[in-house]
Write a protein that holds these residues in place. Structure first.
Motif, mmCIF file in Angstrom:
data_model
loop_
_atom_site.group_PDB
_atom_site.id
_atom_site.type_symbol
_atom_site.label_atom_id
_atom_site.label_comp_id
_atom_site.label_asym_id
_atom_site.label_seq_id
_atom_site.Cartn_x
_atom_site.Cartn_y
_atom_site.Cartn_z
ATOM 1 N N ARG A 31 -4.039 0.670 1.344
ATOM 2 C CA ARG A 31 -5.614 0.745 1.224
ATOM 3 C C ARG A 31 -6.150 2.375 1.232
ATOM 4 N NH1 ARG A 31 -7.889 -2.776 6.077
ATOM 5 N NH2 ARG A 31 -9.713 -2.057 5.434
ATOM 6 N N THR A 32 -5.003 3.235 0.886
ATOM 7 C CA THR A 32 -5.215 4.749 1.063
ATOM 8 C C THR A 32 -4.981 5.151 -0.199
ATOM 9 O OG1 THR A 32 -4.466 4.518 3.305
ATOM 10 C CG2 THR A 32 -4.300 6.854 2.067
ATOM 11 N N ALA A 33 -5.815 6.208 -0.495
ATOM 12 C CA ALA A 33 -5.902 7.034 -1.695
ATOM 13 C C ALA A 33 -5.912 8.426 -1.420
ATOM 14 C CB ALA A 33 -7.061 6.956 -2.311
ATOM 15 N N LEU A 34 -4.876 9.153 -1.924
ATOM 16 C CA LEU A 34 -4.906 10.749 -1.919
ATOM 17 C C LEU A 34 -5.790 11.234 -2.835
ATOM 18 C CD1 LEU A 34 -3.766 13.228 -0.884
ATOM 19 C CD2 LEU A 34 -1.794 12.952 -2.583
ATOM 20 N N VAL A 35 -6.627 12.102 -2.696
ATOM 21 C CA VAL A 35 -7.834 12.598 -3.408
ATOM 22 C C VAL A 35 -7.238 14.263 -3.280
ATOM 23 C CG1 VAL A 35 -10.064 13.060 -3.924
ATOM 24 C CG2 VAL A 35 -9.393 11.052 -3.116
ATOM 25 N N GLY A 75 0.397 3.336 -1.935
ATOM 26 C CA GLY A 75 -0.927 3.813 -2.194
ATOM 27 C C GLY A 75 -1.297 4.343 -3.376
ATOM 28 N N ALA A 76 -2.442 5.003 -3.733
ATOM 29 C CA ALA A 76 -2.927 5.660 -5.098
ATOM 30 C C ALA A 76 -3.054 6.982 -5.131
ATOM 31 C CB ALA A 76 -3.927 4.780 -5.559
ATOM 32 N N VAL A 77 -2.795 7.844 -6.021
ATOM 33 C CA VAL A 77 -3.349 9.171 -6.254
ATOM 34 C C VAL A 77 -4.252 9.466 -7.264
ATOM 35 C CG1 VAL A 77 -2.078 11.444 -6.461
ATOM 36 C CG2 VAL A 77 -0.812 9.648 -5.260
ATOM 37 N N ARG A 151 -14.328 3.612 -8.303
ATOM 38 C CA ARG A 151 -12.814 3.384 -8.608
ATOM 39 C C ARG A 151 -12.099 3.140 -7.360
ATOM 40 N NH1 ARG A 151 -10.195 7.284 -13.261
ATOM 41 N NH2 ARG A 151 -12.144 7.620 -14.503
ATOM 42 N N LEU A 152 -12.279 3.724 -6.359
ATOM 43 C CA LEU A 152 -11.574 3.460 -5.134
ATOM 44 C C LEU A 152 -11.826 2.043 -4.499
ATOM 45 C CD1 LEU A 152 -11.813 6.789 -3.227
ATOM 46 C CD2 LEU A 152 -10.005 6.019 -4.626
ATOM 47 N N ARG A 153 -13.342 1.663 -4.785
ATOM 48 C CA ARG A 153 -13.542 0.265 -4.168
ATOM 49 C C ARG A 153 -13.085 -0.850 -4.768
ATOM 50 N NH1 ARG A 153 -18.829 3.021 -2.538
ATOM 51 N NH2 ARG A 153 -18.904 3.423 -0.458
ATOM 52 N N ALA A 154 -13.135 -0.553 -6.389
ATOM 53 C CA ALA A 154 -12.480 -1.476 -7.250
ATOM 54 C C ALA A 154 -10.869 -1.910 -6.918
ATOM 55 C CB ALA A 154 -12.583 -1.127 -8.691
ATOM 56 N N ARG A 155 -10.290 -1.097 -6.299
ATOM 57 C CA ARG A 155 -8.902 -1.176 -6.105
ATOM 58 C C ARG A 155 -8.851 -1.717 -4.451
ATOM 59 N NH1 ARG A 155 -5.019 3.206 -8.739
ATOM 60 N NH2 ARG A 155 -3.582 1.825 -7.395
ATOM 61 N N GLY A 156 -9.874 -1.644 -3.829
ATOM 62 C CA GLY A 156 -9.572 -2.301 -2.339
ATOM 63 C C GLY A 156 -9.150 -0.925 -1.534
ATOM 64 N N LEU A 157 -9.398 0.302 -2.167
ATOM 65 C CA LEU A 157 -9.101 1.391 -1.016
ATOM 66 C C LEU A 157 -10.256 1.801 -0.267
ATOM 67 C CD1 LEU A 157 -7.268 3.266 -4.294
ATOM 68 C CD2 LEU A 157 -6.253 1.828 -2.382
ATOM 69 N N ASN A 182 -18.584 5.233 3.896
ATOM 70 C CA ASN A 182 -17.945 4.529 4.577
ATOM 71 C C ASN A 182 -16.428 4.453 4.309
ATOM 72 O OD1 ASN A 182 -18.387 2.795 6.882
ATOM 73 N ND2 ASN A 182 -18.105 0.779 5.674
ATOM 74 N N PHE A 183 -15.967 5.528 4.160
ATOM 75 C CA PHE A 183 -14.431 5.590 3.673
ATOM 76 C C PHE A 183 -13.980 6.278 4.991
ATOM 77 C CE2 PHE A 183 -15.686 5.457 -0.920
ATOM 78 C CZ PHE A 183 -15.120 4.464 -1.091
ATOM 79 N N ARG A 184 -12.917 5.715 5.509
ATOM 80 C CA ARG A 184 -12.072 6.416 6.526
ATOM 81 C C ARG A 184 -11.567 7.873 5.666
ATOM 82 N NH1 ARG A 184 -10.702 1.041 6.812
ATOM 83 N NH2 ARG A 184 -11.048 0.023 8.788
ATOM 84 N N THR A 185 -11.773 8.990 6.334
ATOM 85 C CA THR A 185 -11.391 10.218 5.751
ATOM 86 C C THR A 185 -10.625 11.086 6.611
ATOM 87 O OG1 THR A 185 -13.633 9.723 4.579
ATOM 88 C CG2 THR A 185 -12.583 11.933 4.427
ATOM 89 N N VAL A 186 -9.751 11.534 5.830
ATOM 90 C CA VAL A 186 -8.914 12.798 6.735
ATOM 91 C C VAL A 186 -8.568 13.834 5.877
ATOM 92 C CG1 VAL A 186 -6.133 13.158 7.452
ATOM 93 C CG2 VAL A 186 -7.396 10.821 7.601
ATOM 94 N N MET A 187 -8.855 15.103 6.377
ATOM 95 C CA MET A 187 -8.621 16.270 5.510
ATOM 96 C C MET A 187 -7.348 16.768 5.940
ATOM 97 S SD MET A 187 -12.321 18.550 5.565
ATOM 98 C CE MET A 187 -11.555 19.649 4.386
ATOM 99 N N VAL A 188 -6.445 16.949 5.034
ATOM 100 C CA VAL A 188 -4.970 17.336 5.482
ATOM 101 C C VAL A 188 -4.758 18.879 5.443
ATOM 102 C CG1 VAL A 188 -2.626 17.110 4.501
ATOM 103 C CG2 VAL A 188 -4.502 15.323 3.994
ATOM 104 N N SER A 189 -4.557 19.237 6.818
ATOM 105 C CA SER A 189 -4.790 20.691 7.015
ATOM 106 C C SER A 189 -3.878 21.766 6.160
ATOM 107 C CB SER A 189 -4.410 21.024 8.564
ATOM 108 O OG SER A 189 -3.150 20.479 9.077
#
Length: 233
Positions: A31-35, A75-77, A151-157, A182-189
Motif C-alpha cells: 500500500r506504499t508508494a515511493l515518491v 510497492g510502487a515507485v 493515481r495513488l488512490r486508483a492503485r489502493g496506495l 489523508n495519506f500516511r506520509t514519511v519524509m526520508v531523511s
C-alpha cells in the motif's frame, strides 16, 4: 548526505502526542508508494540548472536502494518531473511575480518539456513498471500540481515515502499536502537533499512535529518486513 539526527527532545514531543516516536515505522509495502521529487538535470547538472542543489546527486544511491527494496516488497515507485509550461505564467502568476525576469527565463529554459534540464537524472534506476508524473507546482499533491493523488488512490496506495530535492520546498510541500489529503506520509531523511544542512534539518523537524514521520532508508526497509521478522531482528 546531510548529517541529520532527530533531537531527543523533538522525538519526546512526538511520542507524547502519537504514543510512539515513529507512528509509521511499520509499513505495508503493498500500500506504499515511493515518491521521488524533482531529481532532474535542472536541479542537479550545474551547466543547465536554474536552481542547482549540489547535495542532490549524493542521495541518488539511497533513493535507488529504497526503490529497489519497495519494488521487491510489492510497492510502487513514482518519479516526479517538475515541468514549466504556459499555465505557470497565468495559473501560478504569483510565483512569477516573486522572481526577476532573468530568473523566470532561466526556469523556463531549464524546466520546459523537452529540455535537457527537464529530464530525470540519468543515474536514477527508473524501471519500466514505474510511473513518471509531471508536476506543475512545488507540491505534487496540491490541486493543479499533478494527478498523483488520483493515481495513488486508483492503485489502493495510502502511504507515501517522500524523497528528492529540495527538502524544504518541493519535498516538504508535497509531504504536507499528502498528509492533508489523508495519506500516511514519511519524509526520508537520507533520501532528501537541500541547499544547506540547516535548511534540511529545519524542514524535517517542522514536518515531523505535526505532519508525519521522518525515517531513514534503512528504517523504511526494515518497516517493510513482516511483523514476525521485525520482532526477530
Amino acid at each position: 548526505m546531510h548529517p541529520f539526527t532527530l533531537p531527543e527532545s523533538i522525538q519526546a514531543r512526538v511520542a507524547a502526542r502519537c504514543g510512539t516516536p515513529h507512528p509509521f515505522a511499520r509499513l505495508d509495502p503493498r500500500r506504499t508508494a515511493l515518491v521521488v521529487v524533482d531529481l532532474q538535470n535542472g536541479f542537479m547538472r550545474q551547466d543547465v540548472a536554474h536552481a542547482w542543489c549540489p547535495m542532490a546527486e549524493h542521495v541518488v544511491p539511497a533513493v535507488n536502494r529504497l526503490a529497489g527494496a519497495l519494488r521487491r516488497a510489492g510497492g510502487a515507485v513514482y518519479w516526479i518531473q517538475n515541468t514549466f509550461d504556459a499555465r505557470c505564467e497565468t495559473e501560478w502568476s504569483i510565483m512569477q511575480e516573486m522572481a526577476t525576469p532573468e530568473a523566470r527565463a532561466r526556469r523556463a529554459a531549464a524546466m520546459s518539456e523537452g529540455t535537457v534540464g527537464n529530464q530525470l537524472w540519468p543515474g536514477l534506476d527508473v524501471q519500466p513498471a514505474d510511473a513518471v508524473v509531471r508536476k506543475y507546482r512545488y507540491s505534487a499533491f496540491i490541486q493543479g500540481g499533478s494527478d498523483l493523488p488520483d493515481r495513488l488512490r486508483a492503485r489502493g496506495l495510502d502511504t507515501v515515502l517522500v524523497t528528492g530535492t529540495v527538502t524544504n520546498v518541493c519535498c516538504e510541500s508535497s509531504a504536507r499536502d499528502a498528509m492533508m489529503l489523508n495519506f500516511r506520509t514519511v519524509m526520508v531523511s537520507d533520501g532528501c537533499a537541500a541547499v544547506t544542512d540547516e535548511e534540511h534539518r529545519a524542514s524535517l523537524i517542522h514536518f515531523y512535529l505535526q505532519f508525519g514521520d521522518v525515517l531513514t532508508v534503512d528504517q523504511c526497509i526494515a518497516g517493510f518486513a513482516p511483523a514476525e521478522e521485525r520482532a526477530a531482528a
